[in-house]
Structure formats: C-alpha cells, structure tokens
Design an enzyme around this catalytic site. Structure first.
Site, mmCIF file in Angstrom:
data_model
loop_
_atom_site.group_PDB
_atom_site.id
_atom_site.type_symbol
_atom_site.label_atom_id
_atom_site.label_comp_id
_atom_site.label_asym_id
_atom_site.label_seq_id
_atom_site.Cartn_x
_atom_site.Cartn_y
_atom_site.Cartn_z
ATOM 1 N N CYS A 2 0.828 -1.199 0.000
ATOM 2 C CA CYS A 2 0.000 0.000 0.000
ATOM 3 C C CYS A 2 0.869 1.257 0.000
ATOM 4 O O CYS A 2 2.007 1.238 0.459
ATOM 5 C CB CYS A 2 -0.888 0.017 1.236
ATOM 6 S SG CYS A 2 -1.899 -1.449 1.449
ATOM 7 N N ARG A 27 4.204 0.128 -6.654
ATOM 8 C CA ARG A 27 4.173 -0.751 -5.489
ATOM 9 C C ARG A 27 3.115 -1.847 -5.615
ATOM 10 O O ARG A 27 3.145 -2.826 -4.885
ATOM 11 C CB ARG A 27 3.922 0.072 -4.219
ATOM 12 C CG ARG A 27 5.047 1.043 -3.902
ATOM 13 C CD ARG A 27 4.640 2.012 -2.814
ATOM 14 N NE ARG A 27 4.539 1.397 -1.519
ATOM 15 C CZ ARG A 27 5.530 1.365 -0.620
ATOM 16 N NH1 ARG A 27 6.700 1.880 -0.915
ATOM 17 N NH2 ARG A 27 5.346 0.816 0.559
ATOM 18 N N TRP A 75 -3.408 -2.283 -1.319
ATOM 19 C CA TRP A 75 -3.153 -3.659 -1.745
ATOM 20 C C TRP A 75 -3.884 -4.549 -0.756
ATOM 21 O O TRP A 75 -3.567 -4.573 0.428
ATOM 22 C CB TRP A 75 -1.650 -3.932 -1.732
ATOM 23 C CG TRP A 75 -1.235 -5.262 -2.281
ATOM 24 C CD1 TRP A 75 -1.089 -5.601 -3.604
ATOM 25 C CD2 TRP A 75 -0.866 -6.435 -1.535
ATOM 26 N NE1 TRP A 75 -0.658 -6.890 -3.717
ATOM 27 C CE2 TRP A 75 -0.513 -7.435 -2.466
ATOM 28 C CE3 TRP A 75 -0.804 -6.735 -0.175
ATOM 29 C CZ2 TRP A 75 -0.107 -8.708 -2.078
ATOM 30 C CZ3 TRP A 75 -0.403 -7.996 0.218
ATOM 31 C CH2 TRP A 75 -0.057 -8.977 -0.738
ATOM 32 N N ASN A 100 -0.944 1.535 6.147
ATOM 33 C CA ASN A 100 -0.168 0.453 5.541
ATOM 34 C C ASN A 100 0.118 -0.592 6.612
ATOM 35 O O ASN A 100 0.387 -0.237 7.764
ATOM 36 C CB ASN A 100 1.180 0.958 5.006
ATOM 37 C CG ASN A 100 1.036 1.749 3.733
ATOM 38 O OD1 ASN A 100 -0.059 1.963 3.248
ATOM 39 N ND2 ASN A 100 2.155 2.198 3.191
ATOM 40 N N GLY A 101 0.134 -1.867 6.226
ATOM 41 C CA GLY A 101 0.457 -2.916 7.176
ATOM 42 C C GLY A 101 -0.758 -3.743 7.546
ATOM 43 O O GLY A 101 -1.787 -3.732 6.866
ATOM 44 N N GLU A 482 15.422 -17.997 -10.408
ATOM 45 C CA GLU A 482 15.083 -16.601 -10.664
ATOM 46 C C GLU A 482 14.385 -16.447 -12.011
ATOM 47 O O GLU A 482 13.427 -15.671 -12.150
ATOM 48 C CB GLU A 482 16.352 -15.745 -10.604
ATOM 49 C CG GLU A 482 16.157 -14.275 -10.921
ATOM 50 C CD GLU A 482 15.236 -13.549 -9.954
ATOM 51 O OE1 GLU A 482 14.802 -12.431 -10.296
ATOM 52 O OE2 GLU A 482 14.928 -14.088 -8.862
ATOM 53 N N LYS A 486 10.609 -14.913 -12.526
ATOM 54 C CA LYS A 486 10.292 -13.790 -13.413
ATOM 55 C C LYS A 486 9.149 -14.166 -14.371
ATOM 56 O O LYS A 486 8.223 -13.384 -14.581
ATOM 57 C CB LYS A 486 11.517 -13.375 -14.219
ATOM 58 C CG LYS A 486 12.558 -12.634 -13.423
ATOM 59 C CD LYS A 486 12.054 -11.265 -13.018
ATOM 60 C CE LYS A 486 12.788 -10.748 -11.795
ATOM 61 N NZ LYS A 486 12.439 -11.392 -10.537
ATOM 62 N N GLU A 489 5.701 -14.511 -12.419
ATOM 63 C CA GLU A 489 5.110 -13.355 -11.767
ATOM 64 C C GLU A 489 4.608 -12.302 -12.749
ATOM 65 O O GLU A 489 3.704 -11.528 -12.399
ATOM 66 C CB GLU A 489 6.065 -12.731 -10.746
ATOM 67 C CG GLU A 489 7.330 -12.111 -11.281
ATOM 68 C CD GLU A 489 8.242 -11.610 -10.168
ATOM 69 O OE1 GLU A 489 7.774 -11.415 -9.033
ATOM 70 O OE2 GLU A 489 9.451 -11.410 -10.434
ATOM 71 N N HIS A 505 13.767 -37.537 -10.523
ATOM 72 C CA HIS A 505 13.128 -37.746 -9.226
ATOM 73 C C HIS A 505 11.764 -37.061 -9.152
ATOM 74 O O HIS A 505 11.307 -36.721 -8.063
ATOM 75 C CB HIS A 505 14.043 -37.246 -8.102
ATOM 76 C CG HIS A 505 15.329 -38.003 -8.016
ATOM 77 N ND1 HIS A 505 15.395 -39.323 -7.627
ATOM 78 C CD2 HIS A 505 16.601 -37.630 -8.305
ATOM 79 C CE1 HIS A 505 16.652 -39.735 -7.661
ATOM 80 N NE2 HIS A 505 17.409 -38.730 -8.070
ATOM 81 N N LYS A 603 5.565 -4.338 -4.774
ATOM 82 C CA LYS A 603 7.008 -4.140 -4.886
ATOM 83 C C LYS A 603 7.705 -4.271 -3.528
ATOM 84 O O LYS A 603 8.650 -5.014 -3.373
ATOM 85 C CB LYS A 603 7.284 -2.759 -5.488
ATOM 86 C CG LYS A 603 8.764 -2.443 -5.678
ATOM 87 C CD LYS A 603 9.385 -3.359 -6.700
ATOM 88 C CE LYS A 603 10.840 -3.043 -6.957
ATOM 89 N NZ LYS A 603 11.455 -4.049 -7.842
#
Length: 608
Positions: A2, A27, A75, A100-101, A482, A486, A489, A505, A603
């Site tokens: 947020c 964000r 968010w 926020n939070g 990584e 990418k 997401e 396996h 973000k």
C-alpha cells in the site's frame, strides 16, 4: 505494498496527493482514495477501485480542494478490492485514516467495539483503528494515538486527520516505513520518499514506534517512550525522472537496459589497482568485523533469496567460508542454532521487507558477530539498523519484478566472497582473475542486451503455454529459480525450476511436447552432466530452450538456443540472468499482462 501520501500546506493539496499516488503505482495496488479538510471544514472523501487514473477521473467530475489531506493506494489484505474497502477509512464524520500494514488483533478489537455500539462499513482492519481513535479522542489526536498504540498488534504506518484539528496532520509508524517530507511552509508524509521528490528533497525518516504532529511550520516527533525527539534531516539525490519510463514501454524494459550502468556504479569504489577496497564497499568497521567471521548466515526473501543462494556457492568455493541461506519468513519463526563467529547477512532491495527486518531484530539477541545488509535504498530500516552496509547503486526500481536490483545484489555478493577469499594468500591470482571478469561484466551485459530481438521472437513459442520448467546445475540452479520466478510473476505462466540432476526424481513426469524446458548450459565442470539431462528431456519430447555460450551453441542438441557472448565462468550467473529477464518480459508483453504491476503482487512487501 500500500502507498501513503499526506500533506499540510497553504495551497490546495489534492493535485500533490494525486501526483504522489501516481509515483507510488509501482508498489502494486487495487484501489485508491483521498480525503481532505478544506477551508469550509468537514472531511471530503473520494475513493475508487482500480488505477489512480480512475480516482483522478472522479475528482475531475467532483472537484475537491483542501489544505490538509491524506491519500492512499491499497493492496488488499482484509476484504476484497472494492470501494467500501478502499482507504481512507472514517469513523463518523470526524476522523479519516490511511494505513499500511496489518493489525493482527483487529478482529478482537472489532468485536469489542461492536459490543459498544460501533457500526462498521468495511471489512478492513484499518477501520477498527479509526473507531478506536474516535472512542478515546478528547481534543488532542496525539494523546489519542498514545492511548491506542499499545492496543495494536502487528505492523502499521498510519496517517490521520480530524475535523477539530484542521491544520494538523498526525502519523504513527510501527513496523511499516514512513517518511516526513520537509518543505517551506508545508510538510508532507509518505510511505516512500520517491513520491514526494517533485515537492521536496529534504526528508526525516521516522524510527520504530515514532509518532508525529505536522503543521505547516513545524514537525514534532514523539518516540516510543513518549519523549519528544529530533531526527536527522536527509537530502535525497534520486533523480525526479526515476518514475518516468523514458523511451521504454514499461519500467521493466527500462530497468533491464539500465543494468550495465547499475553494475558499473555498484562496483565503482570497490576495486583499485591493488584489488578490493574493503572500507569503500562495506564501511570503516568492515575490516575488523569481517576478520572475526567464520560462517555467514544469509537471510532474504524472493529474488533476494536467489541472490543469497548464488553467494553460498561463491563463499564456499572461493573463500572456504561455510554459508547457510534461509527464507526470512521461515527463519524468524524457528529457533536457530547460531554458529560461533557467524555473520548475519540480510539482502533486500527496499530495505523494508517485513520478514527480513524482523529476522534482523531477532538476530541481534542471538549472538552473531555482526550484521550486514546489501540494499538498494539509503536510509531504509535495514540500512539504519545493520552494523555494515553495502549500498547497491541500481537507482529506483519501479517494476515489481526485480531486475537491476538482483544483478547489483549479485555484484555486491561477488565482492564480498572475494573479500573473504583474500584471507588466503594463495588465492590472490584467482581473485585478480575474478575481479577482472567483474570489471568486464557491464560491457558484456550491454552485448547480451543485443539479444533482445532474438529473444522476442522466441517468446512467441510461449503464448499458448500454461507451464514451463527451468533447469540449472551448480551455481546456475539459483539463476534458473530466478528465471522461473520472473516468468510466473509477470506472464502468469506456471513455472518451476529444478536442479537438472533432479529431473528423474519427479519433474520428468511433466515433460512432453507441450512443455517448454528452459535450461542454462554453461562452460563449467557440470557441462557434461547437464547435457545428459537435456537428452533426458529430448527423449520425452520436451521442447528445449537452452541459454549457453557462443562456443557451446553448436554442440547443444536443442530446438532453440540463445548464445551469450563473452561468458566468463566466474560471472556467468550474472550474465545469464539478463536474457532470462528479457524472455519473461517479452512473453508477458505478448500475453498482454500488466508487466510492471502484476496482479496480486507488490514491490515493497512490508507485511508478513
């Protein structure tokens, strides 16, 4: 996560609040809102679902003015994305609040308030705080905050206005970042200083537990013990145009192409004719503190965790220093046994990652020799609270999917591993070779960026895919992780990464002609091993996309090859990262997803 923006001024603050929200769009958010107190008194509030542009459109239809205001991009944590759950939230007609939070004990508090007759209009934890403040308010919001703060559990940053104090803005910070912008005859507050750069470059970073009262001409800060305190004033030199895409369609594309300069800036000052400059990298305490270290504990999340995994290979291979890497959200909730003479190393792009910050605070009581952070944001919480700091010089990174922050983290870890290796006199020639490779890396990344058109063409093979498998061996395995992160997401393709030797396996059961398999085949001691793994894929009809060197491209039996030029074994993980970023980017563009602000993600992850 947020975003918060607030302002108290003599001019109309609504345009400032909207501009601040627009600069916080990177964000990630699902709704936006603004509340002001104007010259006529009373709170005016406008909220909307979706982008800040939707909020701006509403405000153009019903113009709003005020010299005191708060604004927010949300968010979702509690309650679906909707106008009723968007911030600011109010208690009656007198208090408006943005937050926020997460208030972890909100349900208990809400139940009590409902028993006392409070009516709630949203599903959020934030509205609970508004009603708590209204319940105890007796003409002084600072006193009300002091009464309410002990009742709140969790991490939060709050900005509050009250109609009875129309020339005062109040803030409280506990666990979530909050910064005060200092102007002339006006003051501002935000969750990220970047949002305020057009109006000020002077900032005060609130400490844990601080609350503050802001008027046009004054800032009064109260610490967690209830004492009025002064906090240092910092001048931020970040460019105002950091929030501009420039000639690029997306921030992610811009930031991918900024990597040569970011890498060059990050390693500048670390290397001279004699080798590594320890104080230039990690500060004046570094030499004495690092001399005591026999083990490194790395803590990070997401992309930063993958950087830490690469560092483990380097530290143990080059410096013979044992290293453990752990996800912060797991580390902080178990009871770790701390090795003797261990360094606690946290890695974070924002410096505000909630789980990483909590792990650092826990570690201070666990007997580590020292703490160190690798971070991209000066004056962030992790930077202020760590003993040693390596500042990456990536500049502001706006895309949610980290690119230049990751490669500069790897550069910092590369330097650290070689600093430890310097303790062994027999390593000097090897260190000199590795440092030469590091200094050549920015130019090699520039060359890798020339693969963009080729990779954009390959990306068409992924348009109709729902799954992808990434493979790597040794130090390339974290780079495969990584690459998969990418792709998933920003394109929403389900992607997994495995050590190539683990194919038989389990993951091999997924391989068929519909499954693209992306592999890194580097010129190293494990080359023959991964070539054998690729043959296992081909035998099952899998379609191979192999990222390799120019020299090996003709030897690799694959449908599609990306030949990267000038690869040195020591810096190969950093170099292969770049074309994998480009692949994810072009697939996402072709699929039409929101590249810079992927759904459900944020973000700066400042909640658990």
């Amino acid at each position: 996560m947020c975003g918060i923006v607030g302002a108290i001024a003599e001019r109309n603050v609504v345009p400032l609040l909207l501009a601040g929200l627009q600069r916080l769009e990177y964000r990630g958010y699902d709704s936006a809102g603004v509340a002001t107190i104007g010259l006529q008194g009373g709170i005016q509030r406008v909220r909307s679902v979706g982008k800040v542009s939707a909020l701006a459109e509403k405000l153009s239809v019903t113009p709003q003015q005020g010299t005191l205001g708060i604004a927010h991009t949300r968010w979702a944590t509690h309650g679906e994305p909707s106008e009723r759950n968007a911030h600011p939230h109010m208690a009656g007609d007198h208090i408006a609040i943005v937050h926020n939070g997460i208030i972890e004990n909100f349900q208990t508090l809400k139940n009590t308030l409902q028993q006392q007759g409070c009516t709630f209009h949203s599903d959020t934890d934030t509205e609970v705080v508004a009603h708590l403040l209204a319940h105890v308010y007796q003409g002084d919001m600072l006193a009300a905050l002091k009464a309410v703060q002990p009742q709140l559990s969790g991490a939060y940053a709050l900005a509050i206005v009250h109609v009875d104090e129309p020339e005062t803005l109040y803030v409280l910070r506990s666990g979530s970042p909050l910064v005060i912008g200092v102007g002339i005859g006006e003051h501002f507050v935000a969750s990220d200083a970047l949002s305020l750069l057009p109006v000020t470059r002077q900032f005060i970073y609130l400490e844990e537990g601080d609350m503050a009262r802001l008027t046009r001409d004054s800032v009064h800060i109260i610490d967690r013990s209830g004492q009025e305190v002064s906090r240092a004033l910092h001048t931020l030199d970040t460019e105002v145009d950091a929030a501009s895409k420039g000639p690029y369609k997306h921030f992610m594309a811009k930031e991918i192409h900024q990597q040569p300069q970011a890498l060059n800036d990050t390693i500048a000052g670390c290397i001279n004719d004699q080798g590594l400059v320890m104080s230039g990298c990690f500060g004046v305490q570094a030499e004495s503190l690092l001399a005591q270290v026999d083990h490194v504990q790395i803590i990070a999340c997401g992309t930063s965790y993958h950087a830490g995994m690469v560092a483990k290979y380097w530290l143990e291979q080059w410096a013979q220093v044992p290293c453990d890497v752990e996800v912060a959200s797991e580390y902080r909730y178990r009871h770790p046994v701390v090795r003797k003479n261990s360094l606690f190393l946290s890695i974070s792009q924002s410096g505000e990652t909630a789980d990483t910050l909590a792990a650092l605070r826990q570690a201070k009581d666990n007997g580590y020799v020292a703490s160190m952070v690798i971070c991209n944001v000066p004056n962030s919480s992790l930077v202020r609270e760590s003993d040693m700091v390596f500042m990456t010089r990536a500049g502001a990174e706006m895309g949610v999917a980290s690119t230049k922050a990751f490669t500069t983290q790897l550069a910092a870890l590369f330097v650290l591993a070689n600093l430890f290796a310097q303790r062994d006199q027999s390593q000097h020639e090897h260190i000199a070779r590795r440092l030469q490779a590091l200094q050549k890396l920015p130019k090699q990344v520039e060359q890798a960026l020339q693969l963009d058109t080729h990779i954009a063409t390959l990306a068409r093979q992924f348009i109709d895919k729902d799954h992808a498998l990434f493979l790597g061996r040794g130090v390339q395995y974290p780079i495969a992780l990584e690459g998969a992160l990418k792709l998933k997401e920003i394109s929403y393709i389900h992607a997994e990464a495995y050590p190539a030797g683990e194919l038989k396996h389990g993951p091999l059961a997924l391989v068929d002609k519909t499954m693209p398999v992306i592999a890194i085949a580097s010129q190293d001691s494990l080359l023959e091993k991964i070539q054998a793994n690729l043959q296992e894929v081909k035998a099952r009809g899998g379609v191979l996309f192999v990222f390799t060197t120019e020299a090996l491209a003709k030897q690799v039996d694959a449908e599609h090859c990306v030949a990267v030029s000038g690869v040195y074994a020591d810096t190969a993980p950093l170099l292969y990262t770049v074309p994998l970023q480009m692949l994810a980017y072009h697939v996402a563009v072709l699929k039409g997803t929101d590249v810079d602000q992927p759904r459900n993600l944020a973000k700066s992850v400042t909640v658990e």
